[in-house]
Design a protein around this motif. Structure first.
Motif, PDB file in Angstrom:
ATOM      1  N   THR A 141       0.347  -0.458   0.120  1.00 14.92           N
ATOM      2  CA  THR A 141       0.247   0.412  -0.378  1.00 14.92           C
ATOM      3  C   THR A 141       0.785   1.008   0.356  1.00 14.92           C
ATOM      4  N   ASP A 142       2.368   1.154   0.045  1.00 12.78           N
ATOM      5  CA  ASP A 142       3.717   2.385  -0.273  1.00 12.78           C
ATOM      6  C   ASP A 142       2.936   2.874   1.227  1.00 12.78           C
ATOM      7  N   SER A 143       2.689   2.484   2.457  1.00 13.32           N
ATOM      8  CA  SER A 143       3.140   3.432   3.882  1.00 13.32           C
ATOM      9  C   SER A 143       4.216   3.393   4.311  1.00 13.32           C
ATOM     10  N   HIS A 144       5.062   2.534   3.413  1.00 15.31           N
ATOM     11  CA  HIS A 144       6.670   3.155   4.181  1.00 15.31           C
ATOM     12  C   HIS A 144       6.866   4.034   3.603  1.00 15.31           C
ATOM     13  N   HIS A 145       6.066   4.638   2.447  1.00 12.40           N
ATOM     14  CA  HIS A 145       6.945   6.189   1.967  1.00 12.40           C
ATOM     15  C   HIS A 145       6.371   7.013   3.221  1.00 12.40           C
ATOM     16  N   LEU A 146       5.178   6.815   4.264  1.00 10.54           N
ATOM     17  CA  LEU A 146       5.283   8.114   4.819  1.00 10.54           C
ATOM     18  C   LEU A 146       5.868   7.647   6.215  1.00 10.54           C
ATOM     19  N   VAL A 147       7.164   6.563   6.338  1.00 11.13           N
ATOM     20  CA  VAL A 147       8.202   6.296   6.986  1.00 11.13           C
ATOM     21  C   VAL A 147       9.828   7.859   6.953  1.00 11.13           C
ATOM     22  N   ILE A 148       9.747   8.000   4.784  1.00  8.74           N
ATOM     23  CA  ILE A 148      10.679   8.318   4.434  1.00  8.74           C
ATOM     24  C   ILE A 148      10.116  10.000   4.834  1.00  8.74           C
ATOM     25  N   ALA A 149       8.566  10.604   4.716  1.00  4.42           N
ATOM     26  CA  ALA A 149       8.100  11.635   4.614  1.00  4.42           C
ATOM     27  C   ALA A 149       8.502  11.857   6.625  1.00  4.42           C
ATOM     28  N   ALA A 150       8.601  11.390   7.292  1.00  3.68           N
ATOM     29  CA  ALA A 150       8.493  11.475   9.011  1.00  3.68           C
ATOM     30  C   ALA A 150       9.897  11.486   8.950  1.00  3.68           C
ATOM     31  N   LEU A 151      10.785  10.894   8.614  1.00 11.64           N
ATOM     32  CA  LEU A 151      12.661  11.505   8.408  1.00 11.64           C
ATOM     33  C   LEU A 151      12.543  12.618   7.546  1.00 11.64           C
ATOM     34  N   ASN A 152      12.190  12.410   6.442  1.00 14.03           N
ATOM     35  CA  ASN A 152      12.168  14.871   5.655  1.00 14.03           C
ATOM     36  C   ASN A 152      11.424  15.704   7.294  1.00 14.03           C
ATOM     37  N   ASP A 153      11.256  15.097   7.667  1.00 13.32           N
ATOM     38  CA  ASP A 153      10.503  16.438   8.146  1.00 13.32           C
ATOM     39  C   ASP A 153      10.556  16.734   9.284  1.00 13.32           C
ATOM     40  N   SER A 154      11.520  15.187   9.595  1.00 15.84           N
ATOM     41  CA  SER A 154      11.738  15.719  11.242  1.00 15.84           C
ATOM     42  C   SER A 154      13.044  16.740  11.807  1.00 15.84           C
ATOM     43  N   TYR A 155      13.560  17.122  10.530  1.00 14.97           N
ATOM     44  CA  TYR A 155      14.172  18.065  10.002  1.00 14.97           C
ATOM     45  C   TYR A 155      13.575  18.886  10.891  1.00 14.97           C
ATOM     46  N   ALA A 156      11.985  19.449  10.986  1.00  7.25           N
ATOM     47  CA  ALA A 156      11.443  20.781  11.165  1.00  7.25           C
ATOM     48  C   ALA A 156      11.242  20.261  12.692  1.00  7.25           C
ATOM     49  N   ILE A 157      10.794  19.033  13.262  1.00 12.12           N
ATOM     50  CA  ILE A 157      10.948  18.938  14.300  1.00 12.12           C
ATOM     51  C   ILE A 157      11.946  18.909  15.293  1.00 12.12           C
ATOM     52  N   PHE A 158      13.401  18.246  14.987  1.00  8.48           N
ATOM     53  CA  PHE A 158      14.287  17.835  15.527  1.00  8.48           C
ATOM     54  C   PHE A 158      14.911  19.074  14.376  1.00  8.48           C
ATOM     55  N   ALA A 159      15.691  19.908  14.718  1.00  9.67           N
ATOM     56  CA  ALA A 159      16.749  20.396  14.230  1.00  9.67           C
ATOM     57  C   ALA A 159      17.758  19.838  14.364  1.00  9.67           C
ATOM     58  N   PRO A 160      19.052  19.963  13.807  1.00 14.75           N
ATOM     59  CA  PRO A 160      19.965  19.520  13.504  1.00 14.75           C
ATOM     60  C   PRO A 160      20.684  21.319  14.724  1.00 14.75           C
ATOM     61  N   GLY A 161      21.599  20.164  15.836  1.00 18.67           N
ATOM     62  CA  GLY A 161      22.293  21.278  17.023  1.00 18.67           C
ATOM     63  C   GLY A 161      21.134  21.652  17.808  1.00 18.67           C
ATOM     64  N   GLU A 162      19.593  21.623  17.943  1.00 17.69           N
ATOM     65  CA  GLU A 162      19.315  21.985  18.781  1.00 17.69           C
ATOM     66  C   GLU A 162      19.683  21.115  20.448  1.00 17.69           C
ATOM     67  N   THR A 163      18.804  21.343  21.382  1.00 21.49           N
ATOM     68  CA  THR A 163      18.864  20.519  22.488  1.00 21.49           C
ATOM     69  C   THR A 163      17.561  19.275  22.215  1.00 21.49           C
ATOM     70  N   MET A 164      17.609  18.069  22.419  1.00 24.19           N
ATOM     71  CA  MET A 164      16.508  17.213  22.052  1.00 24.19           C
ATOM     72  C   MET A 164      15.564  17.307  23.376  1.00 24.19           C
ATOM     73  N   ALA A 165      14.342  17.849  23.356  1.00 25.08           N
ATOM     74  CA  ALA A 165      13.362  17.478  24.299  1.00 25.08           C
ATOM     75  C   ALA A 165      13.298  16.125  24.540  1.00 25.08           C
ATOM     76  N   SER A 166      13.822  15.749  26.059  1.00 22.67           N
ATOM     77  CA  SER A 166      13.423  13.749  26.503  1.00 22.67           C
ATOM     78  C   SER A 166      12.426  14.263  26.835  1.00 22.67           C
ATOM     79  N   GLY A 167      11.714  15.376  27.440  1.00 22.52           N
ATOM     80  CA  GLY A 167      10.685  14.945  28.202  1.00 22.52           C
ATOM     81  C   GLY A 167       9.011  14.189  26.634  1.00 22.52           C
ATOM     82  N   ASP A 168       9.437  15.137  25.285  1.00 21.49           N
ATOM     83  CA  ASP A 168       8.672  14.494  24.208  1.00 21.49           C
ATOM     84  C   ASP A 168       9.448  13.302  23.843  1.00 21.49           C
TER      85      ASP A 168
END
Length: 256
Positions: A141-168
């Motif tokens: 069903t090409d649902s694995h494309h959502l995993v790749i999309a989540a990886l791409n959009d992870s740069y908007a949530i976890f920006a490189p160099g910023e401290t990752m919120a351990s609580g989240d």
């Protein structure tokens, strides 16, 4: 003619940082992170995705080659992000194992085990079947494309160099494990009802006919009725699982 190669060290460092995040996720991603898939194939897929994502997110990295410590900390940060994303996608398969274990117990097949090809260890036969079927449907069903999309959009949530919120991150992991267990029980709900009704019926029959060997009648009848119900509800079960997987992936993609 002079060729400026001063950017090559920075580009190489950025490539390794992007590869650290993507490689960690690919090693855990459902369908690709299985133990029976050769490491070279996993590395090839990770390298291909890195070459795709590098031009898109190259400017998000601020690499300082003068400080090796900061570079190593940044790489460790990228690896942790990749593990979090990959583990969140991987734990969705646990819902099928939970459902398979409950179904097998209700049918009387809890002792029938085989090697789980996704984990490389012993697992309940029905749970292994549901896991393989689930992975197959994710790719069909090409649902694995959502995993790749989540990886791409992870740069908007976890920006490189910023401290990752351990609580989240802890909240994300808690929700993922709780949802996997809940969905697993919901998928096996028809068999919980079947097991309750069937065992109550056997108990009543044993009291009405004490001379009858209820065990020898009940076990084959339980297996036959269980497989009949399994054939009837399998399509609905896997449809509900796909909806659950898509929902988890959409939770990892920020709203735009």
């Amino acid at each position: 003619m002079r060729i400026d190669v001063s950017l090559l060290p920075v580009l190489a460092a950025t490539f390794m940082l992007v590869f650290a995040r993507i490689g960690a996720m690919v090693m855990l991603m459902p369908g690709l992170g299985e133990s029976n898939i050769p490491v070279r194939i996993k590395l090839s897929i990770a390298l291909l995705l890195t070459l795709i994502f590098l031009p898109l997110h190259r400017n998000a990295y601020h690499v300082d080659l003068q400080s090796m410590t900061s570079l190593l900390v940044l790489m460790l940060h990228e690896i942790v992000i990749g593990i979090v994303l990959g583990a969140t996608a991987r734990v969705t398969l646990a819902a099928l194992q939970v459902a398979g274990s409950v179904i097998a117990q209700q049918m009387g097949l809890g002792f029938v085990t085989s090697i789980d090809p996704t984990q490389g260890q012993q697992g309940v036969l029905i749970g292994n079947f549901l896991t393989i079927l689930g992975v197959t449907l994710l790719f069909a069903t090409d649902s694995h494309h959502l995993v790749i999309a989540a990886l791409n959009d992870s740069y908007a949530i976890f920006a490189p160099g910023e401290t990752m919120a351990s609580g989240d991150v802890a909240a994300l992991a808690t929700r993922a494990f709780a949802a996997a267990f809940r969905i697993g029980l919901q998928l096996a709900a028809p068999f919980l009802v079947f097991g309750l009704v069937f065992n109550i019926g056997l108990g009543v029959l044993a009291r009405l006919m004490p001379q009858m060997q209820v065990f020898f009648v009940g076990v084959p009848l339980s297996i036959f009725a269980g497989f009949l119900i399994f054939a009837l509800v399998l399509a609905a079960m896997m449809g509900s699982y796909l909806d659950y997987f898509i929902g988890v992936m959409h939770d990892m993609i920020p709203l735009k």
